[in-house]
Design an enzyme around this catalytic site. Structure first.
Site, mmCIF file in Angstrom:
data_model
loop_
_atom_site.group_PDB
_atom_site.id
_atom_site.type_symbol
_atom_site.label_atom_id
_atom_site.label_comp_id
_atom_site.label_asym_id
_atom_site.label_seq_id
_atom_site.Cartn_x
_atom_site.Cartn_y
_atom_site.Cartn_z
ATOM 1 N N ASN A 87 0.830 -1.205 0.000
ATOM 2 C CA ASN A 87 0.000 0.000 0.000
ATOM 3 C C ASN A 87 0.871 1.264 0.000
ATOM 4 O O ASN A 87 2.093 1.193 0.156
ATOM 5 C CB ASN A 87 -0.896 -0.015 1.252
ATOM 6 C CG ASN A 87 -2.198 0.729 1.047
ATOM 7 O OD1 ASN A 87 -2.315 1.602 0.174
ATOM 8 N ND2 ASN A 87 -3.193 0.408 1.825
ATOM 9 N N GLY A 124 6.217 1.049 3.408
ATOM 10 C CA GLY A 124 7.617 0.920 3.832
ATOM 11 C C GLY A 124 8.554 0.447 2.736
ATOM 12 O O GLY A 124 9.618 -0.118 2.998
ATOM 13 N N LYS A 125 8.188 0.724 1.491
ATOM 14 C CA LYS A 125 9.025 0.285 0.383
ATOM 15 C C LYS A 125 10.392 0.985 0.421
ATOM 16 O O LYS A 125 11.418 0.359 0.204
ATOM 17 C CB LYS A 125 8.298 0.538 -0.954
ATOM 18 C CG LYS A 125 7.002 -0.274 -1.067
ATOM 19 C CD LYS A 125 6.231 0.002 -2.332
ATOM 20 C CE LYS A 125 5.577 1.355 -2.399
ATOM 21 N NZ LYS A 125 4.527 1.606 -1.384
ATOM 22 N N GLU A 176 10.669 -0.853 -7.349
ATOM 23 C CA GLU A 176 9.559 -0.408 -6.495
ATOM 24 C C GLU A 176 8.264 -0.508 -7.279
ATOM 25 O O GLU A 176 8.095 0.148 -8.300
ATOM 26 C CB GLU A 176 9.784 1.037 -6.039
ATOM 27 C CG GLU A 176 8.677 1.527 -5.131
ATOM 28 C CD GLU A 176 8.988 2.864 -4.478
ATOM 29 O OE1 GLU A 176 10.003 3.491 -4.842
ATOM 30 O OE2 GLU A 176 8.206 3.276 -3.606
HETATM 31 N N1 DCP Z 1 0.428 6.444 -6.714
HETATM 32 C C1 DCP Z 1 -0.759 6.392 -7.435
HETATM 33 N N2 DCP Z 1 -0.886 5.489 -8.451
HETATM 34 C C2 DCP Z 1 0.106 4.617 -8.739
HETATM 35 C C3 DCP Z 1 1.304 4.638 -8.007
HETATM 36 C C4 DCP Z 1 1.425 5.570 -6.979
HETATM 37 O O1 DCP Z 1 -1.684 7.166 -7.175
HETATM 38 N N3 DCP Z 1 -0.064 3.771 -9.739
HETATM 39 C C5 DCP Z 1 0.592 7.483 -5.662
HETATM 40 C C6 DCP Z 1 0.326 6.999 -4.260
HETATM 41 C C7 DCP Z 1 1.230 7.867 -3.428
HETATM 42 C C8 DCP Z 1 2.407 8.202 -4.341
HETATM 43 O O2 DCP Z 1 1.931 7.950 -5.671
HETATM 44 O O3 DCP Z 1 0.582 9.068 -3.082
HETATM 45 C C9 DCP Z 1 3.635 7.358 -4.052
HETATM 46 O O4 DCP Z 1 3.201 6.032 -4.117
HETATM 47 P P1 DCP Z 1 3.771 4.733 -3.431
HETATM 48 O O5 DCP Z 1 2.819 4.112 -2.486
HETATM 49 O O6 DCP Z 1 4.117 3.844 -4.543
HETATM 50 O O7 DCP Z 1 5.101 5.173 -2.702
HETATM 51 P P2 DCP Z 1 5.364 5.577 -1.208
HETATM 52 O O8 DCP Z 1 6.282 6.761 -1.257
HETATM 53 O O9 DCP Z 1 4.091 5.708 -0.458
HETATM 54 O O10 DCP Z 1 6.141 4.301 -0.710
HETATM 55 P P3 DCP Z 1 6.652 3.900 0.725
HETATM 56 O O11 DCP Z 1 6.146 4.872 1.732
HETATM 57 O O12 DCP Z 1 6.110 2.506 0.887
HETATM 58 O O13 DCP Z 1 8.129 3.936 0.602
#
Ligand code: DCP
Length: 230
Positions: free
Chosen positions: A28, A32-33, A104
């Protein structure tokens, strides 16, 4: 300890070198990626990390396309998701230099976001069809190799708290319902295996814990993550 670590890294190197191994990290928003990659970046001679180009999404020729998508999804979700699909394809096609390539997310999980937007009528039927046609064509015409998916499984309330804590301007509008819906789609896809295509085996990790605990889990599970499930 250092000697054992060196031997371990050499073994991994030899084994992975033979085949070239690709790991996609799924989960999600705020699962925590990034923390996951921080841990594995220490194996720099063995592992190359391809992170989502969120910086590009925030500044595409001067436009913050991520912000636009959250501000007015009906207008911008298709534009944003078609660009995401392209950047994902680009990551998959990047030539692998190290024995293990970590990516990722994937072009496959971009589907969860599109599906969610479509279910909520934020992309229209025809927009959904066009994105899906692109997706099918990409899979047919490119060899997208994935050997393992690591699913960072989290509770929606936990990720929502992390989103609040990190306080990205674009993500202020994200609600519990939104992360719950994305969570349900990830579960349907990777746990129940009743939705979308899964190109490889899936390793599920409980990713609800704090950083030090997650590092311990990665340390314990590193050979499965780097080598696969056999
Ligand atoms: N996003 C989206 N549609 C996608 C991919 C991502 O709307 N197909 C959005 C969701 C987040 C932002 O982009 O607002 C970053 O997405 P991720 O969840 O992939 O990355 P994070 O930075 O949240 O990862 P993490 O906190 O797990 O490192």
């Amino acid at each position: 300890f250092l000697k054992a670590h060196k031997i371990f890294v050499r073994m991994l190197h030899q084994s992975a070198k033979k085949h070239g191994f690709t790991v996609c990290v799924e989960g999600n928003i705020a699962s925590g990626k990034t923390t996951f990659f921080e841990y594995f970046k220490k194996f720099s001679s063995l592992v190359e990390v391809h992170e989502e180009p969120v910086t590009e999404w925030r500044n595409l020729h001067g436009h913050n396309i991520l912000a636009k998508m959250y501000e007015d999804p009906r207008r911008w979700a298709l534009t944003f998701q078609s660009y995401v699909q392209m950047t994902m394809l680009d990551m998959h096609l990047k030539k692998q230099k190290c024995p293990i390539k970590m990516v990722e997310r994937s072009i496959y999980s971009a589907k969860c976001f599109v599906e969610n937007l479509h279910r909520n009528s934020l992309v229209l039927d025809l927009e959904y069809i066009v994105l899906s046609e692109w997706f099918d064509w990409i899979l047919k015409s490119h060899n997208i190799k994935v050997d393992l998916m690591v699913y960072l499984q989290t509770r929606p309330d936990v990720v929502l708290q992390r989103i609040r804590d990190r306080n990205r301007a674009e993500e202020q509008r994200i609600t519990l319902e939104y992360v719950q819906a994305l969570h349900d789609l990830h579960e349907e896809w990777l746990i129940k295996k009743s939705k979308f295509y899964i190109p490889c085996q899936v390793l599920v990790l409980d990713a609800n814990s704090d950083l030090p605990e997650m590092h311990k889990i990665y340390e314990e599970r590193k050979s499965e993550i780097l080598f696969g499930l056999g």
